[in-house]
Design an enzyme around this catalytic site. Structure first.
Site, PDB file in Angstrom:
ATOM      1  NE  ARG A  63      -2.347  -2.393   3.000  1.00 54.14           N
ATOM      2  CZ  ARG A  63      -2.568  -2.579   4.297  1.00 54.14           C
ATOM      3  NH1 ARG A  63      -3.253  -1.705   4.990  1.00 54.14           N
ATOM      4  NH2 ARG A  63      -2.091  -3.648   4.898  1.00 54.14           N
ATOM      5  CD  GLU A 100      -1.088  -9.376  16.453  1.00 53.58           C
ATOM      6  OE1 GLU A 100      -1.521  -9.068  15.326  1.00 53.58           O
ATOM      7  OE2 GLU A 100      -1.792  -9.442  17.477  1.00 53.58           O
TER       8      GLU A 100
HETATM    9  C1  PRP Z   1       0.659  -2.575   6.538  1.00 51.89           C
HETATM   10  C2  PRP Z   1       0.648  -1.101   6.193  1.00 51.89           C
HETATM   11  C3  PRP Z   1       2.021  -0.635   6.620  1.00 51.89           C
HETATM   12  C4  PRP Z   1       2.313  -1.538   7.822  1.00 51.89           C
HETATM   13  C5  PRP Z   1       2.082  -0.796   9.093  1.00 51.89           C
HETATM   14  O1  PRP Z   1       1.296  -3.290   5.508  1.00 51.89           O
HETATM   15  O2  PRP Z   1       0.412  -0.876   4.818  1.00 51.89           O
HETATM   16  O3  PRP Z   1       3.016  -0.845   5.612  1.00 51.89           O
HETATM   17  O4  PRP Z   1       1.405  -2.648   7.748  1.00 51.89           O
HETATM   18  O5  PRP Z   1       2.298  -1.613  10.220  1.00 51.89           O
HETATM   19  P1  PRP Z   1       3.525  -1.424  11.212  1.00 51.89           P
HETATM   20  O6  PRP Z   1       3.666   0.054  11.483  1.00 51.89           O
HETATM   21  O7  PRP Z   1       3.073  -2.183  12.443  1.00 51.89           O
HETATM   22  O8  PRP Z   1       4.739  -2.015  10.594  1.00 51.89           O
HETATM   23  P2  PRP Z   1       1.354  -4.910   5.420  1.00 51.89           P
HETATM   24  O9  PRP Z   1       2.615  -5.385   6.061  1.00 51.89           O
HETATM   25  O10 PRP Z   1       0.053  -5.454   5.927  1.00 51.89           O
HETATM   26  O11 PRP Z   1       1.561  -5.160   3.868  1.00 51.89           O
HETATM   27  P3  PRP Z   1       0.619  -4.906   2.565  1.00 51.89           P
HETATM   28  O12 PRP Z   1       0.635  -3.415   2.279  1.00 51.89           O
HETATM   29  O13 PRP Z   1       1.333  -5.687   1.517  1.00 51.89           O
HETATM   30  O14 PRP Z   1      -0.767  -5.403   2.886  1.00 51.89           O
HETATM   31  N1  HPA Z   2      -5.592  -1.013   8.800  1.00 55.00           N
HETATM   32  C1  HPA Z   2      -4.676  -1.317   7.877  1.00 55.00           C
HETATM   33  N2  HPA Z   2      -3.505  -1.845   8.141  1.00 55.00           N
HETATM   34  C2  HPA Z   2      -3.213  -2.084   9.416  1.00 55.00           C
HETATM   35  C3  HPA Z   2      -4.113  -1.783  10.438  1.00 55.00           C
HETATM   36  C4  HPA Z   2      -5.372  -1.217  10.109  1.00 55.00           C
HETATM   37  O1  HPA Z   2      -6.231  -0.911  10.960  1.00 55.00           O
HETATM   38  N3  HPA Z   2      -3.523  -2.131  11.605  1.00 55.00           N
HETATM   39  C5  HPA Z   2      -2.309  -2.614  11.289  1.00 55.00           C
HETATM   40  N4  HPA Z   2      -2.105  -2.577   9.973  1.00 55.00           N
END
Ligand code: PRP
Ligand code: HPA
Length: 178
Positions: A63, A100
């Protein structure tokens, strides 16, 4: 403006009990599906950095790519992808970070940044800060300067912004949710 930030905030849907019971998931896909909210978000993220000499924006898969690439384009900066393992074709450096349950890793191309770069980190959301901490470490490992880190959404209860300050990185977030 505060009206813009209110429009951005109201475009973010909250999904109860996703991905697990008790979690309120703040869903940025509803924001980017809304042309007005998406445009306002990208402009608001870029605005503080217009005359900061940013040479590169770094964004985390997946994202972070959406907002990072758009902000880079507005600032006239290059965009550097911080990807999940084994996706980048050239020589990379890696950084592990805590999830986590277990750990994950991000990688960037070794030749994507150098000592001449002034870097803005962009992601959609900061929760624990583990993802952005990994990005900060890789940028610094390549000798570049971390100017700041900007996010659409801050979840302050999870401590990510405090973690960034401990790393001497100035955070900027458009909206907050509990
Ligand atoms: C989510 C979000 C951030 C990160 C935030 O990405 O887009 O990059 O988690 O969490 P944190 O501050 O605890 O590290 P995710 O790892 O779910 O990957 P994605 O965008 O591929 O779904
Ligand atoms: N939304 C999207 N990404 C996340 C969240 C949430 O609430 N918490 C941790 N990663």
């Amino acid at each position: 403006s505060s009206a813009d930030l209110a429009a951005i905030k109201s475009s973010i849907k909250t999904i109860p009990d996703y991905p697990k019971k008790g979690i309120k998931f703040r869903d940025v896909t509803s924001l980017v599906e809304d042309a007005t909210a998406f445009s306002l978000s990208v402009k608001a993220l870029a605005q503080p950095y217009k005359n900061s000499g940013i040479t590169k924006v770094v964004g985390a898969e997946a994202r972070g790519f959406i907002f990072g690439a758009a902000v880079a384009n507005l600032l006239g900066a290059g965009f550097v992808l911080a990807r999940k393992p084994n996706k980048l074709p050239r020589e990379t450096i890696s950084q592990s970070y805590q999830l986590e349950y277990g750990t994950d890793q991000l990688q960037i191309h070794k030749d994507a940044l150098s000592a001449n770069d002034n870097v803005l980190l962009i992601d959609d959301l900061i929760a624990t800060g583990g993802t952005i901490e990994a990005a900060v470490k890789m940028v610094r490992q390549l000798g570049a300067t971390v100017h700041s880190a900007a996010f659409v959404i801050n979840l302050p209860d999870l401590g990510g912004v405090d973690k960034l300050r401990q790393l001497n990185v100035t955070p900027f977030c458009l909206v907050e949710f509990e």
